[in-house]
Design a protein around this motif. Sequence first.
Motif, mmCIF file in Angstrom:
data_model
loop_
_atom_site.group_PDB
_atom_site.id
_atom_site.type_symbol
_atom_site.label_atom_id
_atom_site.label_comp_id
_atom_site.label_asym_id
_atom_site.label_seq_id
_atom_site.Cartn_x
_atom_site.Cartn_y
_atom_site.Cartn_z
ATOM 1 N N LYS A 237 11.170 2.030 19.308
ATOM 2 C CA LYS A 237 10.183 2.372 20.364
ATOM 3 C C LYS A 237 8.925 2.988 19.743
ATOM 4 O O LYS A 237 8.232 3.781 20.370
ATOM 5 N N ARG A 238 8.660 2.636 18.489
ATOM 6 C CA ARG A 238 7.455 3.147 17.831
ATOM 7 C C ARG A 238 6.364 2.081 17.852
ATOM 8 O O ARG A 238 6.647 0.896 17.870
ATOM 9 N N LYS A 239 5.148 2.563 17.712
ATOM 10 C CA LYS A 239 3.995 1.691 17.940
ATOM 11 C C LYS A 239 3.529 0.939 16.688
ATOM 12 O O LYS A 239 3.150 -0.234 16.755
ATOM 13 N N TYR A 240 3.550 1.616 15.531
ATOM 14 C CA TYR A 240 2.871 1.061 14.356
ATOM 15 C C TYR A 240 3.773 0.273 13.414
ATOM 16 O O TYR A 240 4.974 0.522 13.331
ATOM 17 N N ILE A 241 3.125 -0.621 12.663
ATOM 18 C CA ILE A 241 3.729 -1.326 11.528
ATOM 19 C C ILE A 241 2.934 -0.886 10.305
ATOM 20 O O ILE A 241 1.714 -0.701 10.410
ATOM 21 N N LEU A 242 3.585 -0.727 9.168
ATOM 22 C CA LEU A 242 2.830 -0.412 7.949
ATOM 23 C C LEU A 242 2.954 -1.562 6.957
ATOM 24 O O LEU A 242 4.050 -2.076 6.725
ATOM 25 N N VAL A 243 1.802 -1.961 6.403
ATOM 26 C CA VAL A 243 1.790 -2.979 5.339
ATOM 27 C C VAL A 243 0.975 -2.450 4.165
ATOM 28 O O VAL A 243 0.226 -1.472 4.315
ATOM 29 N N PHE A 244 1.084 -3.130 3.022
ATOM 30 C CA PHE A 244 0.324 -2.715 1.848
ATOM 31 C C PHE A 244 -1.019 -3.446 1.766
ATOM 32 O O PHE A 244 -1.128 -4.600 2.180
ATOM 33 N N ASN A 245 -1.982 -2.741 1.223
ATOM 34 C CA ASN A 245 -3.324 -3.305 1.119
ATOM 35 C C ASN A 245 -3.299 -4.636 0.360
ATOM 36 O O ASN A 245 -2.744 -4.709 -0.734
ATOM 37 N N TYR A 246 -3.927 -5.644 0.944
ATOM 38 C CA TYR A 246 -4.000 -7.010 0.381
ATOM 39 C C TYR A 246 -2.649 -7.714 0.276
ATOM 40 O O TYR A 246 -2.473 -8.601 -0.536
ATOM 41 N N SER A 247 -1.693 -7.293 1.110
ATOM 42 C CA SER A 247 -0.450 -8.063 1.189
ATOM 43 C C SER A 247 -0.713 -9.275 2.074
ATOM 44 O O SER A 247 -1.717 -9.328 2.798
ATOM 45 N N GLN B 164 -5.039 -0.374 15.785
ATOM 46 C CA GLN B 164 -4.238 0.186 16.878
ATOM 47 C C GLN B 164 -2.751 -0.193 16.749
ATOM 48 O O GLN B 164 -1.909 0.371 17.430
ATOM 49 N N THR B 165 -2.474 -1.198 15.904
ATOM 50 C CA THR B 165 -1.081 -1.638 15.775
ATOM 51 C C THR B 165 -0.506 -1.335 14.402
ATOM 52 O O THR B 165 0.710 -1.384 14.221
ATOM 53 N N SER B 166 -1.389 -1.058 13.434
ATOM 54 C CA SER B 166 -0.924 -1.062 12.047
ATOM 55 C C SER B 166 -1.522 0.067 11.218
ATOM 56 O O SER B 166 -2.620 0.552 11.500
ATOM 57 N N LYS B 167 -0.782 0.423 10.177
ATOM 58 C CA LYS B 167 -1.297 1.328 9.153
ATOM 59 C C LYS B 167 -1.268 0.563 7.841
ATOM 60 O O LYS B 167 -0.479 -0.379 7.673
ATOM 61 N N VAL B 168 -2.092 0.975 6.890
ATOM 62 C CA VAL B 168 -2.133 0.293 5.608
ATOM 63 C C VAL B 168 -2.323 1.323 4.503
ATOM 64 O O VAL B 168 -3.114 2.260 4.642
ATOM 65 N N VAL B 169 -1.548 1.183 3.454
ATOM 66 C CA VAL B 169 -1.717 2.047 2.270
ATOM 67 C C VAL B 169 -1.649 1.153 1.031
ATOM 68 O O VAL B 169 -1.241 -0.002 1.102
ATOM 69 N N GLU B 170 -2.066 1.719 -0.113
ATOM 70 C CA GLU B 170 -1.971 0.964 -1.360
ATOM 71 C C GLU B 170 -0.519 0.945 -1.847
ATOM 72 O O GLU B 170 0.202 1.938 -1.714
ATOM 73 N N PHE B 171 -0.120 -0.178 -2.431
ATOM 74 C CA PHE B 171 1.177 -0.310 -3.082
ATOM 75 C C PHE B 171 1.231 0.692 -4.238
ATOM 76 O O PHE B 171 0.195 1.020 -4.833
ATOM 77 N N ASN B 172 2.387 1.195 -4.555
ATOM 78 C CA ASN B 172 2.598 2.132 -5.675
ATOM 79 C C ASN B 172 2.002 3.518 -5.438
ATOM 80 O O ASN B 172 1.920 4.306 -6.377
ATOM 81 N N ASP B 173 1.586 3.817 -4.220
ATOM 82 C CA ASP B 173 1.026 5.149 -3.929
ATOM 83 C C ASP B 173 2.022 5.893 -3.025
ATOM 84 O O ASP B 173 2.001 5.754 -1.794
ATOM 85 N N ILE B 174 2.873 6.697 -3.643
ATOM 86 C CA ILE B 174 3.949 7.380 -2.898
ATOM 87 C C ILE B 174 3.369 8.400 -1.911
ATOM 88 O O ILE B 174 3.811 8.501 -0.766
#
Length: 456
Positions: free
Chosen positions: A155-165, A197-207
């Motif tokens: 029931k959560r809103k966001y999806i997270l993907v990696f930058n340039y995936s 509004q649907t997604s978050k994005v971060v860089e791969f390898n950035d904990i």
Amino acid sequence: NRNVIMINRNRLKELLDKELQLFEETHPRSKELFERAKKSLIDGVPMNWMVKWAGSYPVFVKSGHGAHFTDVDDHRYIDFCLGDTGSMTGHAPESAISAIKERIDNGVTFMLPTEDSVWVGEELSRRFGLPYWQVAISATDANRFALRLARHLTKRKYILVFNYSYHGTVDEAFITLQDGVPIPRHGNIGPQTDVTQTSKVVEFNDIEALEKALAPGDVAAVLAEPAMTNIGIIHPDPGYLEALREITRRTGTILIYDETHTMSAGPGGYTGTYGLKPDMLTVGKAIGAGIPTAVYGFSEELAQRIRGTIDIEGADVGGIGGTLAGNALSMAAMRATLENVLTAEAYDRNISLAKRFCDGVESVIKEHNLPWIVKRLGCRTEYWFRDTPPKNGGEAASAADYELDRYMHLYALNRGILMTPFHNMALISSQTTVEDIDRHTKVFRESVESLLGARV
Ligand code: PMP
């Protein structure tokens, strides 16, 4: 950037023009078909990506067998693109094709299961370590359905993907970072809503960035390749995937690995090879030897959470599924491919040839002291026009050199070698031979010497 200093841009442009001229002189029949196609197909192709090749127009194919294909001008190519992984099995793989033909002769689609589907479910469990499976028509669909189920459960809103995936034509994944700020990815056509509004994005390898993005507990799922492949190969730093697993688990975020390309790592993809423990896993393209099909799998815990939550009466309008998904043909194709083509023995052979490919490229890089590198992920290889491996998508994207890519691809194409468009990727199939690999090394060497002015 040492590259810019080293490469004479005027020379590069001249060489590219020469290659374009050669391409047009030697591909008249493809040109004829392309001109005709423009009258009935938008941009002269049945699918818009097909215009994104290095030549003036796409090469039209006549036939393909193993790691080779012939075009309508009767040129024979060594195929290192292999349908951008769809034909990682080699074209028309002999050991699978008779079972596929037999299925075609006995009915293709019923909206009822066949015995092959049971065999496939069992085999997928064995390879990937996830006990339950479902089938979709494409890897895109498998990803879309996995995301829907993740939102359904959390029931959560966001999806997270990696930058340039890249995960297929999945709306939630077309997000990128510009100076650290999430924005819609360049080229995204007609988005139905603002992707931030649907997604978050971060860089791969950035904990740290991952930790921060998941901390509020509003992300349903992380959709990730365990090693990035679509902006070039980017390996996870040591400990990164362990951190990804730990943080997703701690924050109640579902971890989905998309193995569509990382299937090059081994018979069970990256997950099977390195013993990863995702909650869900998706894979498409090669697993049916190019017959449209894809699968998505569930951990025991997730399967338990899903059971009983999907309304059977409303299942056909639930937004998950597809009339042709899991049909008799796709199940027969997956069975034949997994049983006979993408076997452990085949991977051993293909991976050792991929090493030979890398050694060849590396020898040319060393000979000419180029600031370039070559990377490998199982039987997938890639060369980069930069001197260090990028750690994430942002770094990788900034190393792109469109003109140089185009020249290298076209030089190879004009000499009978097809590389994967969009980047310098080569896949090794069970049908690729030592001679094919060595031919690539030779042509790669010549293209470099020509670029450096050592060859006319
Ligand atoms: N996942 C990954 C990692 C991919 O690279 C792709 C396609 N390049 C897809 C999913 C989508 O595959 P398809 O276009 O066959 O749906």
